[in-house]
Design an enzyme around this catalytic site. Structure first.
Site: not given
Ligand SMILES: *[C@@H]1O[C@H](CO)[C@@H](O)[C@H](O)[C@H]1NC(C)=O
Ligand SMILES: *[C@@H]1O[C@H](CO)[C@@H](O)[C@H](O)[C@H]1NC(C)=O
Length: 370
Positions: A45, A335, A338
């Site tokens: 991600s 978040d 990340h």
């Protein structure tokens, strides 16, 4: 490259430039500014630019607000970020468009000659990593997709196998993976934590990585950028479960042990693989330094996520119901897991042109120049 300067008496038209490319450069990039003909991106991600949008069952998604609030048009794209991520910054530095998600290209007649991204949120080095997200693309699967691209790509059809080999030997292969494997191991009761000791597990990560890197080398990769795992014990989700708000020391310790093994493996691989060059990013070191001196980078909030809910904004991911901060440029974390666009940009600067403090044995700019 000297496409523009070889045309006297003014700015060459697009057609002239393309023609010159075809005539003069043939097997190298037809992009006058680019430091490499293509970028192939593998990972999780941290560099997913939308593959998971195409996985209907996946729970690892970022195709909803407030992700992308700082992206062009303020729209979510599938990036786990307020804006761009490291994949975008790296492509920009190389001088190429961001490599599009592989799954967005299924069914298209041609594939972009400047690279493809296989990165998938939740993915890991081990096939079992990411099971809790129902559907992710593992590193092994990403490589399988690359082998299909290599076999079908326009470049092989246009240039023939030998020309394609030259093209690939100058191409940047960027790999950002490993965090999810460690998160999985340190999830209470996980199958891998029952099966392996932490040392056995990081050794398995490294040996699996080595096998996959060998495969990538066999498919023609010669310039490989590899990032270690960051101080992932300092993510808001990890700090949240520590009463003092400190980092998860166990997770950080095993991240460094994994990175040590990875570095040795890369040295070993280079000795065994003629023509292979790599740039290793000690993201753990860079991140630790950023936590110690955030103000140097214009950052003020190193613990709390920007988008989320509750304690350290880590009680919920960045979902439409979550709140988000206005000062995105001063937060380390977007978040619960990340980094913000700002931090992805800082790390990409180091990665591309940083010193040997964090880039071993060279940075990406040097890797592409050798
Ligand atoms: C992991 O998955 C790939 C397919 O993506 C498969 O070829 C490989 O054998 C698997 N590895 C293990 C150890 O199961
Ligand atoms: C919690 O944070 C403190 C530092 O504030 C650290 O010493 C301790 O080891 C952490 N606890 C865990 C379980 O990681």
């Amino acid at each position: 490259m000297a496409v523009a300067t070889s045309v006297t008496g003014g700015v060459p038209t697009m057609t002239t430039a393309v023609l010159l490319c075809v005539l003069v450069l043939r097997i190298t990039a037809c992009n006058a500014q680019a430091a490499a003909p293509a970028v192939y991106m593998f990972g999780d991600s941290l560099v997913d630019v939308g593959n998971n949008n195409f996985l209907p069952l996946s729970l690892a998604k970022a195709d909803f607000p407030h992700n992308g609030v700082d992206f062009a048009a303020g729209k979510p794209t599938g990036r786990f970020s307020n804006g761009m991520n490291a994949a975008d910054f790296i492509a920009k530095k190389v001088g190429l468009p961001t490599s599009p998600p592989y799954l967005s290209l299924i069914g298209s007649a041609t594939l972009p000659i400047t690279g493809v991204s296989f990165a998938s949120g939740g993915g890991g080095i081990l096939n079992s990593t990411g099971e809790q997200f129902k559907q992710v693309i593992s590193f092994a699967q990403q490589l399988e997709y690359f082998s299909l691209v290599r076999a079908n790509a326009k470049l092989v059809r246009q240039l023939g196998p030998a020309g394609a080999d030259v093209h690939l030997s100058k191409t940047l292969f960027a790999i950002v993976i490993g965090s999810n494997d460690l998160f999985a191991y340190f999830t209470t009761g996980s199958a891998v934590s029952i099966k392996y000791t932490p040392q056995q597990f990081v050794d398995l990560m490294v040996s699996t990585y080595k096998g996959l890197l060998k495969m990538l080398y066999g498919l023609g990769a010669r310039k490989v950028m590899v990032t270690g795992v960051g101080a992932i014990g300092c993510c808001p989700i990890q700090r949240k479960s520590n009463k003092t708000g400190g980092c998860n020391t166990g997770l950080n310790y095993w991240s460094t042990k994994y990175n040590d093994g990875l570095k040795l493996m890369l040295q070993d691989m280079q000795l065994q693989s003629s023509g292979l060059k790599y740039a290793y990013f000690d993201i753990y070191g860079a991140m630790t330094n950023l936590f110690l001196e955030p103000q140097t980078y214009g950052l003020t909030e190193i613990k709390k996520a920007c988008c989320g809910l509750g304690n350290l904004y880590a009680d919920a991911p960045c979902i439409p119901l979550s709140s988000y901060c206005l000062s995105r440029k001063s937060h380390v974390f977007w978040d619960l897991y990340h980094p913000t666009e700002a931090v992805s940009s800082i790390f990409s600067d180091i990665l591309y042109s940083g010193s040997q403090q964090y880039m071993v044995p060279m940075n990406v700019e040097q890797l592409l120049a050798v």
